[in-house]
Structures are given as structure tokens and as C-alpha cells.
Design a protein around this motif. Structure first.
Motif, PDB file in Angstrom:
ATOM      1  N   ALA A  82       8.497  -9.939  -3.580  1.00  0.00           N
ATOM      2  CA  ALA A  82       8.112 -11.038  -4.485  1.00  0.00           C
ATOM      3  C   ALA A  82       9.358 -11.713  -5.065  1.00  0.00           C
ATOM      4  CB  ALA A  82       7.224 -10.509  -5.602  1.00  0.00           C
ATOM      5  N   VAL A  95       7.077  -4.069  -2.598  1.00  0.00           N
ATOM      6  CA  VAL A  95       6.237  -5.256  -2.807  1.00  0.00           C
ATOM      7  C   VAL A  95       6.857  -6.170  -3.869  1.00  0.00           C
ATOM      8  CG1 VAL A  95       4.042  -5.882  -3.932  1.00  0.00           C
ATOM      9  CG2 VAL A  95       4.027  -4.329  -1.983  1.00  0.00           C
ATOM     10  N   LEU A  96       7.387  -5.570  -4.929  1.00  0.00           N
ATOM     11  CA  LEU A  96       8.005  -6.372  -5.997  1.00  0.00           C
ATOM     12  C   LEU A  96       9.330  -6.980  -5.536  1.00  0.00           C
ATOM     13  CD1 LEU A  96       7.155  -4.108  -9.056  1.00  0.00           C
ATOM     14  CD2 LEU A  96       6.348  -6.446  -8.673  1.00  0.00           C
ATOM     15  N   PHE A 141      10.811  -5.549 -14.930  1.00  0.00           N
ATOM     16  CA  PHE A 141       9.948  -4.937 -15.946  1.00  0.00           C
ATOM     17  C   PHE A 141       8.721  -4.301 -15.282  1.00  0.00           C
ATOM     18  CE2 PHE A 141       6.673  -5.448 -19.402  1.00  0.00           C
ATOM     19  CZ  PHE A 141       7.207  -4.493 -20.248  1.00  0.00           C
ATOM     20  N   ALA A 142       8.116  -5.022 -14.345  1.00  0.00           N
ATOM     21  CA  ALA A 142       6.924  -4.496 -13.645  1.00  0.00           C
ATOM     22  C   ALA A 142       7.283  -3.204 -12.914  1.00  0.00           C
ATOM     23  CB  ALA A 142       6.370  -5.524 -12.674  1.00  0.00           C
ATOM     24  N   ARG A 155      -0.306   2.288   0.161  1.00  0.00           N
ATOM     25  CA  ARG A 155      -0.855   1.892  -1.126  1.00  0.00           C
ATOM     26  C   ARG A 155      -0.663   2.992  -2.195  1.00  0.00           C
ATOM     27  NH1 ARG A 155      -6.048  -1.674  -0.769  1.00  0.00           N
ATOM     28  NH2 ARG A 155      -6.076  -2.472  -2.857  1.00  0.00           N
ATOM     29  N   VAL A 210       8.142  -0.256 -15.509  1.00  0.00           N
ATOM     30  CA  VAL A 210       6.942   0.295 -16.159  1.00  0.00           C
ATOM     31  C   VAL A 210       6.143   1.119 -15.159  1.00  0.00           C
ATOM     32  CG1 VAL A 210       4.737  -0.328 -17.241  1.00  0.00           C
ATOM     33  CG2 VAL A 210       6.829  -1.490 -17.933  1.00  0.00           C
ATOM     34  N   THR A 218       4.085  -8.065   2.879  1.00  0.00           N
ATOM     35  CA  THR A 218       3.478  -7.525   1.655  1.00  0.00           C
ATOM     36  C   THR A 218       2.113  -6.934   1.969  1.00  0.00           C
ATOM     37  OG1 THR A 218       4.604  -9.178   0.314  1.00  0.00           O
ATOM     38  CG2 THR A 218       2.696  -8.117  -0.683  1.00  0.00           C
ATOM     39  N   MET A 219       1.303  -7.695   2.721  1.00  0.00           N
ATOM     40  CA  MET A 219      -0.050  -7.231   3.054  1.00  0.00           C
ATOM     41  C   MET A 219       0.022  -5.952   3.905  1.00  0.00           C
ATOM     42  SD  MET A 219      -1.975  -9.367   1.560  1.00  0.00           S
ATOM     43  CE  MET A 219      -3.583  -9.051   2.246  1.00  0.00           C
ATOM     44  N   ALA A 221       4.920 -12.731   3.050  1.00  0.00           N
ATOM     45  CA  ALA A 221       3.538 -12.512   2.574  1.00  0.00           C
ATOM     46  C   ALA A 221       2.834 -11.538   3.520  1.00  0.00           C
ATOM     47  CB  ALA A 221       2.790 -13.831   2.494  1.00  0.00           C
ATOM     48  N   THR A 252       1.045  -2.960   1.802  1.00  0.00           N
ATOM     49  CA  THR A 252      -0.027  -2.538   0.906  1.00  0.00           C
ATOM     50  C   THR A 252      -1.035  -1.668   1.650  1.00  0.00           C
ATOM     51  OG1 THR A 252       0.201  -4.634  -0.187  1.00  0.00           O
ATOM     52  CG2 THR A 252      -1.743  -3.383  -0.729  1.00  0.00           C
ATOM     53  N   ASP A 296       5.312   0.058  -4.280  1.00  0.00           N
ATOM     54  CA  ASP A 296       5.349  -0.868  -5.419  1.00  0.00           C
ATOM     55  C   ASP A 296       6.717  -1.561  -5.509  1.00  0.00           C
ATOM     56  OD1 ASP A 296       2.809  -0.165  -6.056  1.00  0.00           O
ATOM     57  OD2 ASP A 296       3.328   1.144  -7.728  1.00  0.00           O
ATOM     58  N   VAL A 338      10.013  -9.074 -12.541  1.00  0.00           N
ATOM     59  CA  VAL A 338       9.924  -8.111 -11.435  1.00  0.00           C
ATOM     60  C   VAL A 338      10.490  -6.750 -11.874  1.00  0.00           C
ATOM     61  CG1 VAL A 338      10.857  -7.572  -9.162  1.00  0.00           C
ATOM     62  CG2 VAL A 338       9.898  -9.818  -9.588  1.00  0.00           C
ATOM     63  N   SER A 358       5.480   5.135 -15.455  1.00  0.00           N
ATOM     64  CA  SER A 358       4.094   5.641 -15.461  1.00  0.00           C
ATOM     65  C   SER A 358       3.916   6.730 -14.415  1.00  0.00           C
ATOM     66  CB  SER A 358       3.112   4.504 -15.175  1.00  0.00           C
ATOM     67  OG  SER A 358       3.235   3.530 -16.137  1.00  0.00           O
TER      68      SER A 358
END
Lengths: 90, 191
Positions: free
Chosen positions: A43, A39-40, A78-79, A30, A82, A22-23, A19, A26, A36, A76, A86
């Protein structure tokens, strides 16, 4: 008598450390696609530890470990996919 | 196969054999995971369709508070898992104390989340501010509802601290924990 940390304690330490990572990630990078993804991925690792050690699926039939991990990886993945598409299209 | 064998088969839980706790809780948890999965999927797609609105919405969120809440919830999950270990060892008093600790941390999560909502609402943000905030409040609110329900379930199983009941109650709690672990990066962090 000295206290010996067990698997649950180590899982908690790992989850708190992840955790924190992650912070930190970020704050530093960022908005980058790499950030991204990282971070994923963190997770996904945290989710897997919760499944195996908190939900106790480590000792459950492999079918359930597989199903739960597939659910986790599906969201995870899929996120991330995508988000990557993008960024590449923008 | 004799009639007795058939009856024994019917009394068993088939594929649910070998899982901790009551199989009916697993049925509930699986349906919750599907619901949360679809909800998160909708959020991810909406993010891709309206990237500017989502970037602006994410910039208004308090990532630090959400990070604290992650630590609070995983620590609560650890306390609940310790409660299961104590209940299995027939140390019911210890099990109750661990579950109580898990509930207190669950209460801390709810308090922090309400504080975060209060900050957002205080700065003029509401359900209809943008599609991001509509989904944000619905998704995090739905999760918060599950945290509150999880605290109630832990309180119920805490009373007797029977190993099977404690296992059953904590399965729901860990599901809530797992969903937050995914919700935190997807809602707050991924751009």
C-alpha cells in the motif's frame, strides 16, 4: 507507428500488479503478521507512485513530496505497529 | 524591499508555489488528508482494542469486490492524469474524453460499492451491528461521498478543459484514490 508506454502507463501497470499481489497475498497467508506487513508495504509503494506520478509531486518542491510521503508512512507505520503489538501481546 | 516587491510577494502563494493546479485545492486536500488520517487512526486503535469483533466483521466483507474497486479507481486516476497531460498539450477534446473515462470509472466504483453495501445490508448487517460496522460504514461512506464529489468536480472542469482547472480538479480525484489505497488494506485485510 508503435505505441511507446510512458511513465503514467508504467505506473498504472505497477498499481494493477501490486493490487493483484495484495489479493494473492491475502488469500495465501491471511492473518499472519508477515502478511499484514507485506500488504501495508505494498500500500505504501502504491501510495508513493500515486503521489509522484498521478499527483505530479515528482516535479514539485521537495517539501511537498516529503510531507505527503510522511503522511503516507505515518498511517502505514501506525497500522503495522499496532497490528504487530496486538499479535505479540495475544 | 519596495512596495511593488511587497505586492508581488502578497500576490504569490509562498510555500504553495511549484505545485500543480490552484493552491486552494491543495489547502482543501491537505485538510481532507488530515481528516482521513485521523479517521483511519481511530479505526486502527479500535481494531486493537476489539480484535475479535473486528476479525468477525472483516470476515463478513467481500474482499474481492474491494479489490476490483482498487483496480477501477487506480485506472480512473490514470485516465485523469492522462486528461491533465492532454490539457497541458492544449488537446482539449482529448482531455475531455480522458476525464469522461475517469468519471465513468468513478461511477463504476460507486456502483460496485453500492452493490457491496446491498449484499451486506441484505445479510442483516447494519450501522449498529457492531463497532466494526459502525466505523466501516462511516469510513467507507465518507470516502464514497468524496468519490461522488470528485466526479462532480471532474464534470465541472471537463466543460472548459482549461489546463489549470483540469489540474485542480484531478488533484482532488487523486486524493480520493490515495485514501482508498490505504483504506483497502486497513479496513479489509490487516488482522
Amino acid at each position: 507507428m508503435r505505441y511507446q508506454p510512458d511513465r503514467l502507463d508504467l505506473t498504472l501497470l505497477a498499481l494493477i500488479a501490486l493490487a493483484g499481489a495484495t489479493m494473492a497475498l491475502t488469500g495465501v497467508t491471511r492473518g499472519l503478521l508477515f502478511a499484514d506487513g507485506a500488504v501495508l508495504a505494498i500500500a505504501a509503494i502504491k501510495g508513493r507512485r500515486i503521489l509522484l506520478d498521478y499527483l505530479d509531486l515528482r516535479s514539485a518542491p521537495p517539501l511537498w513530496r516529503g510531507l505527503a510521503t510522511a503522511w503516507l508512512m505515518l498511517i502505514v507505520g501506525f497500522a503495522w505497529a499496532v497490528s504487530a503489538v496486538s499479535v505479540l501481546l495475544s | 524591499m519596495s512596495t511593488a516587491d511587497c505586492e508581488q510577494d502578497e500576490a504569490g502563494w509562498g510555500v504553495f508555489e511549484g505545485l500543480p493546479g490552484d493552491p486552494m485545492m491543495w489547502v482543501l486536500v491537505l485538510s481532507e488528508l488530515v481528516a482521513f488520517g485521523l479517521f483511519l487512526g481511530a479505526f486502527i486503535v479500535a481494531h486493537a482494542v476489539k480484535p475479535a469483533i473486528f476479525a468477525s466483521g472483516q470476515a463478513s466483507l467481500d474482499v474481492t469486490l474491494a479489490g476490483y474497486n482498487t483496480i477501477v479507481l487506480v485506472t480512473s486516476g490514470w485516465a485523469a492524469a492522462r486528461g491533465v497531460a492532454s490539457a497541458r498539450a492544449n488537446a482539449r477534446r482529448h482531455a475531455r474524453l480522458w476525464l469522461l473515462f475517469a468519471m465513468v470509472l468513478g461511477g463504476a466504483f460507486v456502483t460496485i460499492k453500492f452493490f457491496e453495501y446491498a449484499q451486506e445490508i441484505g445479510s442483516g448487517i447494519g450501522l449498529e451491528t457492531s463497532v466494526f460496522f459502525t466505523l466501516y460504514f462511516l469510513l467507507t461512506g465518507f470516502h464514497l461521498l468524496h468519490v461522488c464529489l470528485g466526479i462532480i468536480i471532474l464534470a465541472v472542469v471537463c466543460r472548459r478543459a482549461d489546463p489549470t482547472h483540469v489540474e485542480t480538479g484531478t488533484i482532488f480525484w487523486h486524493m480520493v484514490d490515495l485514501v482508498w489505497i490505504l483504506m483497502f488494506p486497513i479496513v479489509y485485510l490487516v488482522r
